[in-house]
Design an enzyme around this catalytic site. Structure first.
Site, mmCIF file in Angstrom:
data_model
loop_
_atom_site.group_PDB
_atom_site.id
_atom_site.type_symbol
_atom_site.label_atom_id
_atom_site.label_comp_id
_atom_site.label_asym_id
_atom_site.label_seq_id
_atom_site.Cartn_x
_atom_site.Cartn_y
_atom_site.Cartn_z
ATOM 1 N N THR A 110 27.705 17.640 -18.472
ATOM 2 C CA THR A 110 27.489 17.556 -17.024
ATOM 3 C C THR A 110 28.716 17.001 -16.311
ATOM 4 O O THR A 110 29.083 17.462 -15.223
ATOM 5 C CB THR A 110 26.260 16.674 -16.718
ATOM 6 O OG1 THR A 110 25.090 17.286 -17.278
ATOM 7 C CG2 THR A 110 26.064 16.494 -15.226
ATOM 8 N N SER A 327 63.791 10.414 -47.835
ATOM 9 C CA SER A 327 63.511 9.058 -48.305
ATOM 10 C C SER A 327 64.429 8.060 -47.626
ATOM 11 O O SER A 327 65.594 8.355 -47.336
ATOM 12 C CB SER A 327 63.689 8.977 -49.826
ATOM 13 O OG SER A 327 63.566 7.655 -50.283
ATOM 14 N N SER A 328 63.901 6.879 -47.416
ATOM 15 C CA SER A 328 64.714 5.784 -46.883
ATOM 16 C C SER A 328 65.404 5.011 -47.999
ATOM 17 O O SER A 328 66.215 4.127 -47.740
ATOM 18 C CB SER A 328 63.821 4.831 -46.078
ATOM 19 O OG SER A 328 62.823 4.272 -46.927
#
Length: 485
Positions: A110, A327-328
């Site tokens: 509604t 990857s870090s």
């Protein structure tokens, strides 16, 4: 002593509903019903405007309703023209920021319906030279919602929005299908080891592997087209529960005809409006097909990750285009990030399907009150699958290369050739050759020739790529049976 500057309040207008008066921002096109919904449903922080297809679909429904009511003499020309013009503006992209109610809401939609009624009414008032909120002239309920209910407006709008989103998804899937087809043609002569249950099986070409991915996408594109046929049945004219109360007897046919002309979708009115108003089966079907697409896309992405695994300690048969550092901590590592993100989309779509199933089942008696979460779930699935297919095609599949040396190495080391030789040397001999090859590391071909089970000319014929990767003419196995005995 200097005083702090006084903060001026934004101008407002007063609107009224059954709960009383409220101040609505004067600049807003929405009204009091929308304002209360925003306050009540602070749930996801995501407004329905996130789905432009839904906003445009609501405008289509309101335009069709106004034209049908005008045909029946229920709405005068001035109001009709203003409503139609406002709806056309929304369909062109205007005022989408005014559709502010949360995608997750109570009330069977509604709030979504009233958000549309109020925005269109206030823009229509402006087009008539009146001020926003001058509802004595044009009213969100009396005129915008004439001959309608949330319970026929919202499901119809969901079907319109789904139709266009489905065909966009089909187009995106076709881009991905063509990318796989191009790779299938590029890799058509590259022999490789086929695998079942992650174990060596029989020879195939890398092209056949990629062709299968193209075919599976084409199949699901067809399943999606089938779903659109179900979407074409609508319940406009049903009003509250399907009895058509407050609607003209000819309204349902007229509004359906106008809606088809506006959208280009071949709509038909449901034969039983009571059933159509309470049943959410079409959305269950649609969500199920989206889950099917997601499951198969995820399987393809699993394969791409396996085939490219390594690059030296895995299968390493194909190379995915490197998209970013993986990857870090591990220098040089590159991850299959594009297949991974599509996998995650698939997980989400599967979860969305569960939500749709529960929401459809939870409907009671003459209405399903949970269409808002159905809509949110389906549109998320459609949007993310569309984006995922395009991303996978453009940022992964198009850049895949074959690791030809690795394919040849694995093929030479594998015992899969014994399956092709089985009809010629017999099952017992083939088993013995396979065991010795595994034990000694020697090639199947060398062992077969050493034991003089076939001639070198015959072996070359048997091991041709076209003989290894497709059905061949019947052959005489009598000699093989004698040798086995």
């Amino acid at each position: 002593m200097n005083s702090l500057p006084t903060r001026r309040a934004s101008p407002t207008r007063i609107e009224r509903d059954l709960l009383g008066e409220r101040e609505v921002p004067a600049s807003a096109y929405y009204g009091v019903h929308t304002l209360r919904a925003v306050e009540n449903f602070d749930i996801s922080g995501t407004p329905i405007s996130i789905y432009p297809d839904l906003v445009n679909a609501l405008a289509c429904v309101k335009k069709a309703a106004a034209l049908a009511n005008h045909d029946l003499g229920l709405l005068d020309t001035e109001r009709t023209n203003a409503i139609v013009a406002a709806c056309d503006e929304i369909r062109a992209g205007a005022l989408h920021d005014q559709f502010v109610v949360d995608v997750i809401q109570g009330g069977a939609g509604t709030s979504t319906n009233m958000n549309a009624n109020e925005v269109i009414a206030n823009r229509a008032l402006e087009l008539m030279g009146r001020e926003r909120g001058n509802y004595d002239v044009l009213h969100p309920n009396e005129h915008l919602n004439l001959s309608q209910s949330t319970n026929d407006v919202v499901p119809t709008a969901l079907k319109i929005a789904s139709w266009f989103a489905i065909y966009r998804l089909i187009d995106a899937m076709d881009v991905l299908r063509l990318a796989f087809e191009a790779k299938a043609a590029e890799f058509k002569d590259l022999l490789k080891v086929g695998r079942t249950q992650l174990q060596d099986a029989v020879p195939m070409t890398l092209g056949q592997e990629f062709s299968a991915y193209a075919v599976t996408l084409a199949e699901d594109m067809e399943r999606l087209r089938e779903v659109t046929h179900l979407i074409c049945e609508i319940n406009m004219g049903a009003t509250a529960i399907g009895t058509g109360i407050t609607a003209h007897p000819e309204y349902a046919e007229l509004v359906c005809r106008h809606l088809s002309q506006i959208t280009g979708i071949p709509f038909v009115t449901a034969p039983n409006l009571v059933e159509a108003t309470q049943d959410a089966g079409v959305f269950v079907q649609m969500s199920g097909v989206l889950k099917r697409v997601a499951v198969k896309l995820s399987k393809i992405c699993n394969d791409l990750r396996l085939l490219s695994s390594g690059p030296r300690a895995g299968l390493g048969e194909i190379n995915l285009p490197p998209m970013q550092a993986g990857s870090s901590i591990m220098p040089g590592k590159v991850n299959p990030v594009i297949p991974e993100v599509v996998n995650q989309i698939a997980f989400e779509v599967i979860g969305n399907d569960v939500t749709v199933s529960f929401a459809a089942e939870a409907g009671q008696l003459e209405l399903n009150a949970f269409l808002p979460i159905v809509a949110h779930s389906i549109f998320k699935s459609l949007t993310h699958l569309h984006n995922g297919c395009l991303t996978l095609a453009k940022r992964c599949v198009g850049g895949i290369t074959a690791n030809r040396d690795r394919l040849e190495e694995l093929m030479n080391r594998s015992i899969v050739l014994v399956t092709a030789l089985n009809p010629y040397i017999g099952y017992a001999n083939a088993t013995e050759i396979a065991q010795e090859a595994l034990r000694t590391g020697r090639s199947v071909a060398d062992l077969v020739l050493e034991k003089k089970l076939v001639t070198s000319e015959k072996l070359s014929e048997i091991l041709r790529p076209e003989s290894l990767t497709q059905p061949v003419k019947p052959f005489n196995t009598s000699s093989a049976s004698k040798r086995s005995a």
